[in-house]
Write an enzyme that holds these catalytic residues in place. Structure first.
Site, PDB file in Angstrom:
ATOM      1  N   ASP A  71      -1.245   6.666 -19.183  1.00 44.49           N
ATOM      2  CA  ASP A  71      -1.342   5.461 -20.003  1.00 44.49           C
ATOM      3  C   ASP A  71      -2.659   4.731 -19.745  1.00 44.49           C
ATOM      4  OD1 ASP A  71      -0.813   4.507 -17.476  1.00 44.49           O
ATOM      5  OD2 ASP A  71       0.835   3.176 -18.080  1.00 44.49           O
ATOM      6  N   SER A  72      -3.448   5.241 -18.787  1.00 46.25           N
ATOM      7  CA  SER A  72      -4.801   4.727 -18.585  1.00 46.25           C
ATOM      8  C   SER A  72      -5.668   4.960 -19.811  1.00 46.25           C
ATOM      9  CB  SER A  72      -5.441   5.377 -17.358  1.00 46.25           C
ATOM     10  OG  SER A  72      -5.255   6.788 -17.362  1.00 46.25           O
ATOM     11  N   ASP A 110       2.805  10.149 -19.311  1.00 48.19           N
ATOM     12  CA  ASP A 110       3.197   8.826 -18.818  1.00 48.19           C
ATOM     13  C   ASP A 110       4.139   8.136 -19.799  1.00 48.19           C
ATOM     14  OD1 ASP A 110       2.526   7.778 -16.355  1.00 48.19           O
ATOM     15  OD2 ASP A 110       0.467   7.320 -16.935  1.00 48.19           O
ATOM     16  N   LYS A 140       6.069  10.943 -16.276  1.00 46.16           N
ATOM     17  CA  LYS A 140       5.795  10.126 -15.094  1.00 46.16           C
ATOM     18  C   LYS A 140       6.170   8.694 -15.413  1.00 46.16           C
ATOM     19  CE  LYS A 140       1.626   8.675 -13.798  1.00 46.16           C
ATOM     20  NZ  LYS A 140       1.857   7.218 -13.599  1.00 46.16           N
ATOM     21  N   GLU A 142       6.375   4.579 -13.496  1.00 43.56           N
ATOM     22  CA  GLU A 142       5.838   3.779 -12.401  1.00 43.56           C
ATOM     23  C   GLU A 142       6.901   2.956 -11.710  1.00 43.56           C
ATOM     24  OE1 GLU A 142       2.601   1.259 -13.401  1.00 43.56           O
ATOM     25  OE2 GLU A 142       1.329   2.875 -14.142  1.00 43.56           O
ATOM     26  N   GLU A 210      -0.924   5.573  -5.226  1.00 47.02           N
ATOM     27  CA  GLU A 210      -2.174   4.989  -5.715  1.00 47.02           C
ATOM     28  C   GLU A 210      -2.601   3.793  -4.874  1.00 47.02           C
ATOM     29  OE1 GLU A 210      -4.370   3.321  -9.772  1.00 47.02           O
ATOM     30  OE2 GLU A 210      -2.351   4.175  -9.902  1.00 47.02           O
TER      31      GLU A 210
END
Length: 344
Positions: A71-72, A110, A140, A142, A210
């Site tokens: 999602d970056s 993501d 993925k 978070e 991270e």
């Protein structure tokens, strides 16, 4: 009639609407079993984040183990200051593009902010779309809040592989107070380890660490039986991930230099080459150097030229006919000149 229908079906493009994950077969797609085997052997796992077809092709050719559609993309591709604005539909576009370009690495998509926090049902539905419509092999998500642990558990129980993510979780910057490293205090460090263990307990196949201190990453990696993938977490992880654009040094704009992570190593300065190439193009066009004869490949025969000029004159387009005749003469002159120039 049945034979005709079968013939039509056999000519249909494969999955014109629903791509879905490719089969995880040995020798083609990297599988979860292969990642587990690498982990048991102590071999480092390579992960690169990508968002489109060209970058996916490069990652595929390089033999990278895992391609993460992060999602970056919200920041790197769409120009936002955070990862929060990107939508699920936008993420699916990126996922599909990457799936077309990468046939070898395991593909992980993501789950964007707002697409899985409300309930386990919402989380499962979103994960299903990422696989069915995005062509990913896994997802993925978070964080380690109870609701997100529950979401991970529900997705795994639905038959979908999940990669967890702890430490600095960009989707939680509202709570974290910005892009801040985690695990720098006793309480925070213990929380990183406990959260990773909780994600392992619900069935995650791997966890991203991270922006945490090296000793915290080392402790987490030791405590887990699944691989840890570090990003700004030092060398004590089972593997490492970087963003495609960051590691290639593609974005050399002063603004981007301010937000390039401290942990990122640039393996190239591709951005400088891109800037130079664009500048060279601009200058050659302005100086009428490009395109020359070698980049004007399409020819028209002499008889056709004569006929073309006559037709233009019949239409009353005398200036257009003169321009065409002049172009033919100039191209021939330049061509003869280039042939007569001795090779150096």
């Amino acid at each position: 009639m049945l034979r005709f229908a079968r013939r039509l079906l056999s000519n249909m493009p494969e999955s014109t609407v629903y791509g879905g994950p490719k089969p995880q077969t040995e020798g083609r797609r990297v599988t979860l079993n292969q990642l587990r085997l690498k982990h048991r052997r102590g071999e480092a796992i390579t992960v690169v984040t990508a968002y489109d077809y060209p970058s996916a092709v490069h990652i595929d050719l390089a033999g990278i183990d895992v391609c993460l559609v992060g999602d970056s993309a919200s920041m790197v591709v769409h120009g936002h200051d955070t990862t929060l604005p990107i939508s699920l539909d936008e993420m699916l576009v990126h996922c599909r593009a990457v799936a077309r370009g990468a046939s070898r690495p395991l593909l992980v998509g993501d789950l964007p902010f707002g697409s899985y926090e409300s309930s386990s049902s919402q989380a499962v539905n979103t994960a299903v779309r990422v696989l069915k419509e995005g062509g990913m092999d896994a997802i993925k998500l978070e964080g380690g809040a109870p609701s997100r642990i529950s979401a991970a558990k529900a997705i795994v129980e639905a038959g979908i592989a999940v990669m967890g993510h702890v430490g600095l979780t960009p989707q939680a910057i509202s709570v974290l107070g910005g892009f801040r490293p985690q695990g720098k205090t006793v309480c925070s460090a213990v929380k990183v380890v406990e959260t990773a263990l909780a994600l392992q307990e619900v069935g995650c196949f791997s966890v991203v660490l991270e922006c945490v201190p090296g000793p915290v990453a080392a402790a987490t990696t030791s405590a887990l039986q699944i691989p840890t993938i570090g990003i700004g977490a030092g060398p004590y992880c089972s593997g490492q991930v970087l963003v495609y654009h960051d590691l290639l040094g593609m974005l050399q704009h002063p603004h981007h230099a301010k937000v390039t992570p401290k942990f990122c190593k640039q393996y190239g300065r591709v951005g400088d080459m891109i800037n130079k190439s664009l500048s060279d193009f601009k200058q050659e066009v302005e100086n009428r150097i490009f395109p020359g004869p070698s980049h004007t490949p399409y020819k028209i025969g002499e008889d056709d030229v004569d006929g073309f000029l006559k037709e233009l004159e019949k239409l009353g387009l005398k200036e257009a006919a003169a321009a065409a005749a002049s172009a033919v003469e100039n191209l021939e002159k330049i061509g003869r000149s280039s042939m007569e120039t001795p090779a150096r």
